[in-house]
Design a protein around this motif. Structure first.
Motif, PDB file in Angstrom:
ATOM      1  N   VAL A  52      67.208  16.544  72.005  1.00  0.00           N
ATOM      2  CA  VAL A  52      67.530  17.715  72.747  1.00  0.00           C
ATOM      3  C   VAL A  52      66.246  18.295  73.230  1.00  0.00           C
ATOM      4  CG1 VAL A  52      68.700  20.201  72.928  1.00  0.00           C
ATOM      5  CG2 VAL A  52      69.730  18.190  71.584  1.00  0.00           C
ATOM      6  N   ALA A  53      66.024  18.297  74.276  1.00  0.00           N
ATOM      7  CA  ALA A  53      64.606  19.187  74.785  1.00  0.00           C
ATOM      8  C   ALA A  53      64.317  20.401  73.867  1.00  0.00           C
ATOM      9  CB  ALA A  53      64.765  19.373  76.609  1.00  0.00           C
ATOM     10  N   GLY A  54      63.290  20.185  73.355  1.00  0.00           N
ATOM     11  CA  GLY A  54      62.501  21.595  72.786  1.00  0.00           C
ATOM     12  C   GLY A  54      62.615  21.332  71.223  1.00  0.00           C
ATOM     13  N   ARG A  55      63.801  20.341  70.766  1.00  0.00           N
ATOM     14  CA  ARG A  55      63.860  20.449  69.278  1.00  0.00           C
ATOM     15  C   ARG A  55      62.946  19.911  68.473  1.00  0.00           C
ATOM     16  NH1 ARG A  55      69.835  18.679  67.735  1.00  0.00           N
ATOM     17  NH2 ARG A  55      70.453  20.729  68.675  1.00  0.00           N
ATOM     18  N   HIS A  56      62.634  20.591  67.218  1.00  0.00           N
ATOM     19  CA  HIS A  56      61.788  20.342  66.341  1.00  0.00           C
ATOM     20  C   HIS A  56      60.402  20.448  66.907  1.00  0.00           C
ATOM     21  CE1 HIS A  56      65.151  19.378  63.919  1.00  0.00           C
ATOM     22  NE2 HIS A  56      65.491  18.418  64.575  1.00  0.00           N
TER      23      HIS A  56
END
Length: 629
Positions: free
Chosen positions: A154-158
């Motif tokens: 998912v975009a931006g995750r972690h």
């Protein structure tokens, strides 16, 4: 023996307000006095008239040495934290844009060739073009170097974005903040190697008294060690100051005056220990008057009543600063022109000394440092009084208390209970064992047992440590038991409050103690069923812990069955069943401890014990269920 459980509603204690209302809500006709606050304001006005200013200079210190210092200005971040996009987890960095397989979570796994991901560890920069990190647990690297994902990306995750923690230019710490270890780390991360802090106030302590001797001295009869200096110096340093303790001055006004005047030349605050009362050798007030002005001598508070608050040197509003008659060649101030320096005459009893510092010295030091601590109200906690507390209406009284968590049988809830400690002003052990301070304001003559009060916990104290509260019977057997308990515990850790059996059982029912000590008849070696049933009616299921036998009676501790395995009750059970206690009982005439520690469970007939007891007796119809452990 006659028992009347359950007991009738108690009459109000003589001289105490009835009911259990919060003491913060005083009636409209109650005397609205604030002796401590008014004394402090009077002192500050006198210092201001003498030309004293609370503001000191500043200095620059390394961030690594800034712990405990007070910031002199708001400190802003020199750069963002983090300064780059950083991986928040170990795994692989991927690009989700335009990659349908990564953004759509379907069954099975997703495979990525090596050019479509980068391996990253926590804290690594995320390569340009990558907008998500897939955690290592969801990634399998194949022999060919490809990555198989068991979950979606998912975009931006972690990913920690630039400035996510601290933005560039944002305020990291405000002015007037005492730097903690985490604060120092944040300052360093934000780009600061050093910061501007307020100069530490210098507190000079002068012990006085012909009978006072330095610590380490072998004492002769009538001599006392200078322990107050140790306590006051430590309290000053905890408040953010530097301290200096002078040699002990004898009870001679001239010697004390010279020492005080010399101290005032380098001090921001002078503390004179002892000599603040009105005895033949009490010279603090006259010395302060000679070198400056006494603003307050004696405050309606307990402990700490004889405190002296004044100011040395500075302008005198009655003479315009002209003290031509003052000697200036004997080490005293050269008048006029000597700077104004606050001074406090500290009473000699340890508890009084601690209270004088807490009520007057510490607020002054916080004002000098202009720290936020001076603007934050002390955090109190709600607690119920284990017993009545009586106080004189004309004073602010500060009662030291221990705290304990007690199970209320009626509700099954744990409540915080405050146990007042002895009030002797000379008891150092009371200071050590204090967990909170309860203020009883002037105009209030005390509170009855069970009143909800709001004591303030003492920093660093063992909050609700292990205080065990027992109410009821005191006898040779219970005294022997108390002595055994206190052999390995602080004296205040076991609070045994003597009272009639009815009151003891009532306190247990109200959740004000862990156990009630009572005497019950013994029939064929077992507790009288009628009395046991009366206790069950009042308390619900209970366990009787036998203390000792005397004739046909047994002295027992009554504990709620729900609290049987609690730490305080467990300590009581362990001590009761010990050989040390049984041996000690052999020395008590007429008592036998053969069954000491014997435990008998009693419950309502409609609620038999769920677990099978080791030994049981079949009760008659309608009788209280009973089991012996």
């Amino acid at each position: 023996m006659t028992a009347t459980w359950p007991r009738p509603a108690p009459e109000p204690e003589p001289g105490l307000p009835s009911g259990t209302a919060d003491p913060a809500r005083v009636p409209a006709d109650t005397v609205a006095a604030e002796p401590v606050g008014e004394a402090f304001r009077t002192w500050m006005r006198a210092c201001a008239l003498a030309g004293w200013s609370a503001r000191l200079g500043t200095e620059t210190v390394a961030v690594t040495a800034a712990r405990g210092r007070v910031t002199a200005e708001s400190i802003r971040a020199r750069w963002p934290v983090p300064a780059y996009r950083a991986a928040a987890m170990d795994g692989i960095a991927v690009t989700t844009t335009g990659t349908e397989a990564l953004t759509g979570a379907g069954p099975g796994t997703v495979g990525l060739s090596p050019e479509h991901f980068d391996r990253v560890d926590t804290g690594d920069p995320v390569p340009e073009g990558r907008d998500a990190v897939v955690i290592r647990e969801q990634v399998t690297i194949t022999a060919s170097g490809a990555a198989e994902l068991s979950g979606p990306a998912v975009a931006g995750r972690h990913i920690r974005q630039v400035g996510e923690d601290i933005r560039a230019g944002a305020i990291v710490l405000p002015a007037g903040h005492r730097v903690r270890p985490a604060d120092a780390a944040a300052l360093a991360a934000a780009g600061h190697a050093s910061i501007l802090v307020r100069r530490r106030p210098t507190v000079v302590i002068l012990p006085t008294g012909d009978e006072i001797r330095p610590v380490g001295t072998t004492l002769a009869p009538g001599e006392i060690l200078d322990t107050n200096s140790i306590m006051l110096a430590g309290m000053a340093e905890e408040a953010g100051c530097s301290s200096e303790t002078l040699p002990i001055a004898p009870d001679a006004p001239g010697d004390i005056a010279v020492a005080v005047a010399t101290a005032a030349r380098t001090a921001d605050l002078v503390l004179i220990i002892a000599g603040s009362s009105a005895g033949r050798d009490d010279h603090t007030s006259s010395v302060v008057e000679r070198l400056g002005r006494v603003a307050v001598h004696g405050v309606a508070m307990r402990p700490g009543h004889p405190v002296v608050l004044g100011v040395l040197g500075g302008a005198d509003d009655t003479t315009g600063g002209n003290r031509e008659n003052e000697p200036d060649g004997a080490g005293l101030h050269a008048w006029p022109g000597a700077p104004a320096v606050p001074v406090v005459g500290i009473p000699g009893y340890p508890a009084s000394a601690e209270r004088a510092f807490t009520c007057f010295v510490r607020p002054l030091l916080y004002r000098i440092l202009d720290t936020g601590a001076a603007r934050v109200a002390e955090h109190s906690v709600p607690a119920r009084l284990a017993g009545p507390v009586v106080s004189a209406e004309h004073v602010d009284e500060y009662v030291k208390v221990r705290l304990a968590r007690v199970l209320a049988p009626g509700t099954g809830h744990l409540t915080l209970v405050a146990v007042p400690l002895p009030r002797g002003a000379g008891a150092l052990t009371t200071l050590v064992q204090t967990e909170a301070i309860l203020r009883i304001p002037a105009g209030t003559n005390g509170y009855p047992a069970g009143t909800t009060v709001r004591p303030v916990p003492v920093d660093g104290a063992a909050f609700a440590a292990a205080t065990t509260i027992v109410t009821g019977l005191r006898s040779p057997a219970t005294d022997t038991f108390i002595e055994l308990l206190r052999a390995d515990l602080p004296g205040s850790a076991v609070h045994w409050q003597s009272c009639p059996a009815d009151d003891a059982v009532g306190a247990l029912a109200d959740g004000l103690c862990h156990a009630a000590a009572v005497t019950i008849d013994s029939v064929a070696g077992r507790p009288d069923e009628q009395l046991a049933a009366a206790l069950v009616d009042r308390l619900g299921p209970i366990t009787l812990l036998e203390l000792a036998r005397i004739g046909a009676q047994a002295e027992v501790l009554v504990v709620p069955a729900a609290a049987f395995d609690s730490v305080p009750v467990e300590e009581l059970r362990t001590a009761l069943s010990s050989m040390a206690y049984r041996r000690a009982l052999h020395e008590v005439p007429a008592y036998t401890g053969r069954n000491a520690g014997h435990e008998t469970w009693h419950g309502p007939p409609e609620h038999p014990e769920e677990t099978t007891p080791a030994v049981s007796s079949a009760p008659a119809n309608g009788a209280t269920q009973c089991a012996t452990r």
